[in-house]
Write an enzyme that holds these catalytic residues in place. Structure first.
Site, short mmCIF file in Angstrom:
data_model
loop_
_atom_site.label_atom_id
_atom_site.label_comp_id
_atom_site.label_asym_id
_atom_site.label_seq_id
_atom_site.Cartn_x
_atom_site.Cartn_y
_atom_site.Cartn_z
N GLY A 185 0.83 -1.20 0.00
CA GLY A 185 0.00 0.00 0.00
C GLY A 185 0.86 1.24 0.00
N GLY B 40 2.22 5.37 2.95
CA GLY B 40 3.02 4.20 2.61
C GLY B 40 4.20 4.50 1.73
N LYS C 275 -3.61 5.58 19.07
CA LYS C 275 -3.73 6.45 17.89
C LYS C 275 -5.15 6.99 17.77
CE LYS C 275 -2.49 8.30 13.91
NZ LYS C 275 -3.70 8.48 13.11
N HIS D 29 -5.37 9.78 20.17
CA HIS D 29 -4.54 10.84 19.60
C HIS D 29 -5.35 11.65 18.59
CE1 HIS D 29 -2.13 12.13 16.09
NE2 HIS D 29 -1.15 12.39 16.92
N ASN D 30 -6.07 10.97 17.71
CA ASN D 30 -6.84 11.68 16.70
C ASN D 30 -8.03 12.41 17.31
OD1 ASN D 30 -5.03 10.50 14.95
ND2 ASN D 30 -6.57 9.97 13.44
N GLU E 243 -6.65 15.53 18.56
CA GLU E 243 -6.37 16.37 17.38
C GLU E 243 -7.63 17.13 16.96
OE1 GLU E 243 -6.04 14.87 12.96
OE2 GLU E 243 -4.18 14.43 14.04
#
Length: 304
Positions: free
Chosen positions: A7, A12, A173, A176-177, A180
């Site tokens: 990907g 990526g 994560k 975390h977002n 954000e």
């Protein structure tokens, strides 16, 4: 070390480049050929099929998926689960739901495969600045992967860490977002308040630059906001329509499941829904910030 990246989207491809610059051997696969050509130009080894992973890599093979969360990731995990050998390492570096990750880890365990989930942050800037990597899985698997993690991170001993068992990387994560979302909303609202004060002739770009130095609200996100405001603070070429990738929603759901109040993150998510119903300056600035840090597409004013 030698590994495969499956990907080659925004993240990526640049991750492949950073690994190659760090001296690693990287085999690359992508559904469309152009990103593969770019990776090969940088020194990558092209894979014509997923099956070529078996002959290109040597045990323990390391296969890193950088694919959209959901069905595409599920299908590729199932394919590699049947293909790889005990002791090989399979990594999901996308934004998968941590519940799916925990389920997949249990599915792969009887096959003797190591499954590692890596919450990955850094957007389009990761190639030069390094990525923030939140890693879930066994200590044994993380040790195998450590050379690549140290190269991808901003420094070998900074910006990455083994945060817990399978699912923990994607869980961290996700939160975390969610954070954000709240930070972006606060910046967007604050700048909109100043923009509404017509009699003072405030220069939003200048104010952002002032805050970048010494202010308690200085941050990389503020730096990107200043970048977005530089050409024209009115953002005439951006429609105030803001998407959400799913992780903000999951954070709100998890907060409810854990009986944890998270009003700022919840309201920030709701404001993204509002952005799709009416035109607001704060929404335009949110869209500009997402484009700055993640290369996310923006809509022109005349687009639906």
């Amino acid at each position: 070390m030698r590994l495969a990246i499956i990907g080659l989207g925004r993240m990526g491809l640049n991750m492949s480049r950073r690994l190659l610059q760090g001296g690693h051997e990287v085999a690359v696969y992508n559904r469309s050929p152009e990103p593969v050509k770019e990776a090969v130009f940088a020194g990558g080894i092209p894979l014509a099929t997923l099956a070529q992973v078996m002959e290109t890599l040597t045990p323990p093979r390391v296969v890193w998926l950088m694919l959209p969360a959901g069905e595409i990731t599920e299908n590729h995990l199932n394919t590699f689960a049947e293909m790889l050998s005990p002791g090989d390492v399979l990594i999901d570096g996308g934004n998968s739901n941590f519940n799916d990750t925990q389920r997949r880890a249990k599915m792969l365990e009887p096959k003797g495969l190591h499954f590692v989930d890596v919450g990955t942050s850094g957007g389009v800037w990761g190639l030069t600045e390094g990525y923030s990597l939140m890693v879930g899985g066994s200590a044994e698997a993380v040790a195998i992967l450590r050379p690549a993690l140290e190269t991808l991170a901003p420094a070998p001993d900074k910006g990455w860490g083994h945060v817990g068992p399978s699912g923990a990387g994607h869980y961290v994560k996700m939160v975390h977002n969610g954070i954000e979302y709240g930070m972006m909303q606060a910046y967007a609202e604050g700048f909109e308040v100043m923009k509404a004060r017509k009699d003072m002739g405030l220069d939003l770009h200048q104010i952002g630059q002032i805050w970048q130095q010494g202010s308690v609200v200085r941050s990389w996100l503020l730096d990107l906001t200043v970048n977005a405001l530089q050409d024209d603070p009115n953002l005439p070429n951006i429609k105030g329509w803001v998407a959400d990738s799913g992780e903000g929603r999951w954070t709100v759901i998890e907060a409810m499941n854990q009986d944890v109040p998270a009003p700022v993150i919840t309201l920030a998510l709701q404001m993204r829904f509002v952005s799709r119903q009416e035109e607001r300056y704060a929404a335009k600035l949110l869209a500009a910030m997402r484009n700055q840090f993640g290369g996310h597409a923006i809509k022109k004013p005349d687009e639906k």
